[in-house]
Design a protein around this motif. Sequence first.
Motif, PDB file in Angstrom:
ATOM      1  N   GLU A 133       8.205   7.529  -4.471  1.00 17.14           N
ATOM      2  CA  GLU A 133       9.371   8.396  -4.239  1.00 17.14           C
ATOM      3  C   GLU A 133       9.827   8.348  -2.784  1.00 17.14           C
ATOM      4  O   GLU A 133      10.998   8.206  -2.498  1.00 17.14           O
ATOM      5  CB  GLU A 133       9.035   9.841  -4.620  1.00 17.14           C
ATOM      6  CG  GLU A 133       8.883  10.073  -6.102  1.00 17.14           C
ATOM      7  CD  GLU A 133      10.178   9.879  -6.848  1.00 17.14           C
ATOM      8  OE1 GLU A 133      11.231  10.344  -6.389  1.00 17.14           O
ATOM      9  OE2 GLU A 133      10.141   9.233  -7.916  1.00 17.14           O
ATOM     10  N   GLY A 134       8.919   8.502  -1.874  1.00 16.39           N
ATOM     11  CA  GLY A 134       9.275   8.536  -0.450  1.00 16.39           C
ATOM     12  C   GLY A 134       8.964   7.233   0.251  1.00 16.39           C
ATOM     13  O   GLY A 134       8.629   7.224   1.436  1.00 16.39           O
ATOM     14  N   PHE A 135       9.099   6.109  -0.471  1.00 19.91           N
ATOM     15  CA  PHE A 135       8.695   4.815   0.059  1.00 19.91           C
ATOM     16  C   PHE A 135       9.302   4.514   1.425  1.00 19.91           C
ATOM     17  O   PHE A 135       8.589   4.188   2.376  1.00 19.91           O
ATOM     18  CB  PHE A 135       9.044   3.691  -0.916  1.00 19.91           C
ATOM     19  CG  PHE A 135       8.817   2.315  -0.348  1.00 19.91           C
ATOM     20  CD1 PHE A 135       7.537   1.810  -0.241  1.00 19.91           C
ATOM     21  CD2 PHE A 135       9.881   1.556   0.099  1.00 19.91           C
ATOM     22  CE1 PHE A 135       7.314   0.556   0.298  1.00 19.91           C
ATOM     23  CE2 PHE A 135       9.665   0.292   0.631  1.00 19.91           C
ATOM     24  CZ  PHE A 135       8.384  -0.193   0.733  1.00 19.91           C
ATOM     25  N   GLN A 142       0.825  -1.207   0.000  1.00 17.99           N
ATOM     26  CA  GLN A 142       0.000   0.000   0.000  1.00 17.99           C
ATOM     27  C   GLN A 142       0.858   1.255   0.000  1.00 17.99           C
ATOM     28  O   GLN A 142       0.539   2.231  -0.663  1.00 17.99           O
ATOM     29  CB  GLN A 142      -0.934  -0.002   1.207  1.00 17.99           C
ATOM     30  CG  GLN A 142      -2.026  -1.031   1.103  1.00 17.99           C
ATOM     31  CD  GLN A 142      -2.888  -1.092   2.334  1.00 17.99           C
ATOM     32  OE1 GLN A 142      -2.682  -0.370   3.302  1.00 17.99           O
ATOM     33  NE2 GLN A 142      -3.873  -1.978   2.319  1.00 17.99           N
ATOM     34  N   THR A 143       1.948   1.225   0.750  1.00 22.28           N
ATOM     35  CA  THR A 143       2.824   2.392   0.807  1.00 22.28           C
ATOM     36  C   THR A 143       3.475   2.640  -0.544  1.00 22.28           C
ATOM     37  O   THR A 143       3.537   3.766  -1.020  1.00 22.28           O
ATOM     38  CB  THR A 143       3.914   2.194   1.886  1.00 22.28           C
ATOM     39  OG1 THR A 143       3.281   1.951   3.138  1.00 22.28           O
ATOM     40  CG2 THR A 143       4.800   3.426   1.995  1.00 22.28           C
ATOM     41  N   TYR A 144       3.951   1.601  -1.197  1.00 21.92           N
ATOM     42  CA  TYR A 144       4.608   1.751  -2.495  1.00 21.92           C
ATOM     43  C   TYR A 144       3.627   2.262  -3.546  1.00 21.92           C
ATOM     44  O   TYR A 144       3.973   3.102  -4.359  1.00 21.92           O
ATOM     45  CB  TYR A 144       5.229   0.429  -2.943  1.00 21.92           C
ATOM     46  CG  TYR A 144       6.056   0.583  -4.195  1.00 21.92           C
ATOM     47  CD1 TYR A 144       7.308   1.173  -4.126  1.00 21.92           C
ATOM     48  CD2 TYR A 144       5.576   0.180  -5.429  1.00 21.92           C
ATOM     49  CE1 TYR A 144       8.073   1.340  -5.267  1.00 21.92           C
ATOM     50  CE2 TYR A 144       6.333   0.338  -6.571  1.00 21.92           C
ATOM     51  CZ  TYR A 144       7.583   0.921  -6.490  1.00 21.92           C
ATOM     52  OH  TYR A 144       8.329   1.092  -7.616  1.00 21.92           O
ATOM     53  N   ALA A 145       2.402   1.766  -3.488  1.00 24.61           N
ATOM     54  CA  ALA A 145       1.394   2.191  -4.463  1.00 24.61           C
ATOM     55  C   ALA A 145       1.066   3.669  -4.316  1.00 24.61           C
ATOM     56  O   ALA A 145       0.785   4.346  -5.302  1.00 24.61           O
ATOM     57  CB  ALA A 145       0.122   1.355  -4.304  1.00 24.61           C
ATOM     58  N   VAL A 146       1.116   4.186  -3.111  1.00 26.13           N
ATOM     59  CA  VAL A 146       0.747   5.575  -2.857  1.00 26.13           C
ATOM     60  C   VAL A 146       1.929   6.516  -3.092  1.00 26.13           C
ATOM     61  O   VAL A 146       1.766   7.597  -3.650  1.00 26.13           O
ATOM     62  CB  VAL A 146       0.231   5.734  -1.405  1.00 26.13           C
ATOM     63  CG1 VAL A 146       0.034   7.184  -1.041  1.00 26.13           C
ATOM     64  CG2 VAL A 146      -1.064   4.952  -1.226  1.00 26.13           C
ATOM     65  N   ASP A 147       3.115   6.141  -2.669  1.00 29.41           N
ATOM     66  CA  ASP A 147       4.242   7.074  -2.669  1.00 29.41           C
ATOM     67  C   ASP A 147       5.554   6.355  -2.974  1.00 29.41           C
ATOM     68  O   ASP A 147       6.325   6.038  -2.082  1.00 29.41           O
ATOM     69  CB  ASP A 147       4.310   7.756  -1.295  1.00 29.41           C
ATOM     70  CG  ASP A 147       5.392   8.814  -1.206  1.00 29.41           C
ATOM     71  OD1 ASP A 147       5.882   9.253  -2.254  1.00 29.41           O
ATOM     72  OD2 ASP A 147       5.732   9.206  -0.078  1.00 29.41           O
TER      73      ASP A 147
END
Length: 70
Positions: free
Chosen positions: A38-40, A31-36
Amino acid sequence: NESQTHIQFLMGEVNHRSKNLLGLVQAIARQTYAVDQEGFMNSFSKRLGALPPARICWCSTRGLASNWNN
Protein backbone atom coordinates in the motif's frame (compact mmCIF):
# COMPACT_ATOMS: atom_id res chain seq x y z
CA ASN A 1 49.46 3.79 -23.42
CA GLU A 2 49.43 4.14 -19.64
CA SER A 3 46.70 6.79 -19.47
CA GLN A 4 44.42 4.72 -21.71
CA THR A 5 44.94 1.68 -19.47
CA HIS A 6 44.11 3.79 -16.41
CA ILE A 7 40.93 5.11 -18.04
CA GLN A 8 39.85 1.57 -18.94
CA PHE A 9 40.49 0.47 -15.36
CA LEU A 10 38.41 3.35 -13.98
CA MET A 11 35.56 2.69 -16.42
CA GLY A 12 35.55 -0.96 -15.34
CA GLU A 13 35.37 0.16 -11.72
CA VAL A 14 32.44 2.51 -12.45
CA ASN A 15 30.66 -0.31 -14.28
CA HIS A 16 31.21 -2.71 -11.37
CA ARG A 17 29.98 -0.21 -8.78
CA SER A 18 26.95 0.69 -10.91
CA LYS A 19 25.92 -2.96 -11.14
CA ASN A 20 26.29 -3.33 -7.37
CA LEU A 21 24.22 -0.21 -6.73
CA LEU A 22 21.46 -1.32 -9.10
CA GLY A 23 21.38 -4.72 -7.40
CA LEU A 24 21.01 -3.00 -4.03
CA VAL A 25 18.14 -0.80 -5.28
CA GLN A 26 16.42 -3.86 -6.76
CA ALA A 27 16.72 -5.75 -3.45
CA ILE A 28 15.34 -2.78 -1.49
CA ALA A 29 12.42 -2.51 -3.92
CA ARG A 30 11.57 -6.20 -3.56
CA GLN A 31 11.76 -6.16 0.23
CA THR A 32 9.77 -2.95 0.51
CA TYR A 33 7.00 -4.21 -1.78
CA ALA A 34 6.77 -7.50 0.08
CA VAL A 35 6.33 -5.71 3.41
CA ASP A 36 4.10 -2.77 2.46
CA GLN A 37 2.39 -2.80 -0.95
CA GLU A 38 0.00 0.00 0.00
CA GLY A 39 2.65 2.53 0.98
CA PHE A 40 5.32 1.24 -1.39
CA MET A 41 6.49 4.57 -2.82
CA ASN A 42 6.66 6.25 0.57
CA SER A 43 8.48 3.33 2.18
CA PHE A 44 10.78 2.83 -0.80
CA SER A 45 11.73 6.52 -0.88
CA LYS A 46 12.52 6.47 2.83
CA ARG A 47 14.71 3.39 2.46
CA LEU A 48 16.59 4.87 -0.48
CA GLY A 49 16.96 8.16 1.40
CA ALA A 50 18.60 6.31 4.27
CA LEU A 51 21.46 5.07 2.07
CA PRO A 52 23.60 8.25 1.92
CA PRO A 53 23.59 8.87 5.70
CA ALA A 54 24.35 5.18 6.31
CA ARG A 55 27.28 5.33 3.90
CA ILE A 56 28.61 8.52 5.47
CA CYS A 57 28.38 6.94 8.92
CA TRP A 58 30.10 3.76 7.72
CA CYS A 59 32.89 5.69 6.00
CA SER A 60 33.47 8.04 8.92
CA THR A 61 33.96 5.13 11.32
CA ARG A 62 36.67 3.80 9.03
CA GLY A 63 38.42 7.10 8.25
CA LEU A 64 37.39 6.99 4.60
CA ALA A 65 36.36 9.90 2.42
CA SER A 66 32.64 10.29 2.85
CA ASN A 67 31.47 13.30 0.84
CA TRP A 68 28.40 11.84 -0.90
CA ASN A 69 27.63 15.10 -2.72
CA ASN A 70 30.72 15.10 -4.95
